[in-house]
Motif scaffolding. Structure first.
Motif, PDB file in Angstrom:
ATOM      1  N   TYR A 155       0.834  -1.181   0.000  1.00 17.53           N
ATOM      2  CA  TYR A 155       0.000   0.000   0.000  1.00 17.53           C
ATOM      3  C   TYR A 155       0.874   1.238   0.000  1.00 17.53           C
ATOM      4  N   GLU A 156       0.309   2.345  -0.464  1.00 17.35           N
ATOM      5  CA  GLU A 156       1.026   3.601  -0.497  1.00 17.35           C
ATOM      6  C   GLU A 156       0.210   4.673   0.202  1.00 17.35           C
ATOM      7  N   ALA A 157       0.892   5.757   0.567  1.00 17.86           N
ATOM      8  CA  ALA A 157       0.240   6.888   1.228  1.00 17.86           C
ATOM      9  C   ALA A 157       0.185   8.068   0.273  1.00 17.86           C
ATOM     10  N   GLN A 166      -4.973  12.065   4.975  1.00 21.41           N
ATOM     11  CA  GLN A 166      -3.964  11.082   4.597  1.00 21.41           C
ATOM     12  C   GLN A 166      -4.701   9.836   4.111  1.00 21.41           C
ATOM     13  N   THR A 196      -4.440   5.956   2.571  1.00 23.68           N
ATOM     14  CA  THR A 196      -3.673   4.739   2.319  1.00 23.68           C
ATOM     15  C   THR A 196      -4.420   4.002   1.217  1.00 23.68           C
ATOM     16  N   TYR A 197      -3.703   3.694   0.130  1.00 19.04           N
ATOM     17  CA  TYR A 197      -4.378   3.097  -1.023  1.00 19.04           C
ATOM     18  C   TYR A 197      -3.555   1.959  -1.617  1.00 19.04           C
ATOM     19  N   ASP A 198      -4.258   1.121  -2.375  1.00 18.05           N
ATOM     20  CA  ASP A 198      -3.650   0.004  -3.070  1.00 18.05           C
ATOM     21  C   ASP A 198      -3.433   0.422  -4.515  1.00 18.05           C
ATOM     22  N   THR A 235      -8.555   6.102   5.403  1.00 17.58           N
ATOM     23  CA  THR A 235      -8.339   7.550   5.413  1.00 17.58           C
ATOM     24  C   THR A 235      -8.209   8.004   6.857  1.00 17.58           C
TER      25      THR A 235
END
Length: 160
Positions: free
Chosen positions: A7-9, A62, A64-66, A33
Motif C-alpha cells: 500500500y502507499e500513502a 492522509q 492509504t491506497y492500493d 483515510t
C-alpha cells in the motif's frame, strides 16, 4: 490483508477535511483515510490550535491506497474535483491558511504526477484564475482528534 500487499500513502489538503476525507474514503482501492494536520511548525497540534491559524498547518487527509486497484492519478482527479484550487487560504465559508490547497508528495513519482496534473488542469481553461495549490514534500502528519475521524460517515455535515 495479504502479507505481500503493498500500500502507499497520499496526503491532500483541500479545505475542511471532513468532506475531503469522505470523497476519498468512498473510492475503490482506498484502504483507509485519516484526517489530521500537516505543513506547519507546531508539534502535536490540536484542532483548536490549527483553527487559530497560528500553527502553519493545513487540515489534511492522509489516504492509504492500493496502487493495484486505484492510481495516484485517480486520487489527484478526486482532489482537484473536490475543491476550488484557485482560492488562496479559503474553501467555501472557511477562511485561513489552515484551509489552503496542498498536495503533499512522498516520492518523486508523486511529485511529477502532481505537477503534470496541475499543469494539465491549468491548460484546460476550466478556471479563469491561476491555480494556487502548493505541491511540497510531505512533512510529519499529525492525526486529528478521534471525533474528527470519519466525521461525515458518523452523520456530521460539512456546511457547504
Amino acid at each position: 490483508m495479504a502479507e505481500d500487499a503493498k500500500y502507499e500513502a497520499a496526503s491532500f489538503a483541500a479545505g475542511c477535511f471532513w468532506g475531503v476525507e469522505e470523497a476519498f474514503r468512498k473510492l475503490e482501492g482506498v484502504i483507509s483515510t485519516m484526517v489530521g494536520y500537516m505543513g506547519g511548525h507546531t508539534e502535536n497540534p490540536t484542532y483548536s490550535d490549527v483553527c487559530s491559524g497560528g500553527t502553519g498547518h493545513a487540515e489534511t487527509v492522509q489516504v492509504t491506497y492500493d496502487p493495484k486497484k486505484i492510481s495516484y492519478e485517480k486520487l489527484l482527479d478526486t482532489f482537484w474535483n473536490k475543491h476550488d484550487p484557485t482560492t488562496k487560504n479559503r474553501q467555501g465559508p472557511d477562511v485561513g491558511s489552515q484551509y489552503r490547497s496542498v498536495i503533499f508528495y512522498y516520492n518523486d513519482d508523486q511529485r511529477d504526477l502532481a505537477i503534470k496534473s496541475k499543469n494539465k488542469l491549468e491548460a484546460s481553461g476550466k478556471y479563469n484564475n491561476p491555480i494556487v495549490t502548493e505541491i511540497i514534500p510531505a512533512p510529519k502528519f499529525y492525526p486529528a482528534e478521534d471525533y474528527h475521524q470519519h466525521y461525515i460517515k458518523k452523520g456530521g455535515s460539512c456546511g457547504f
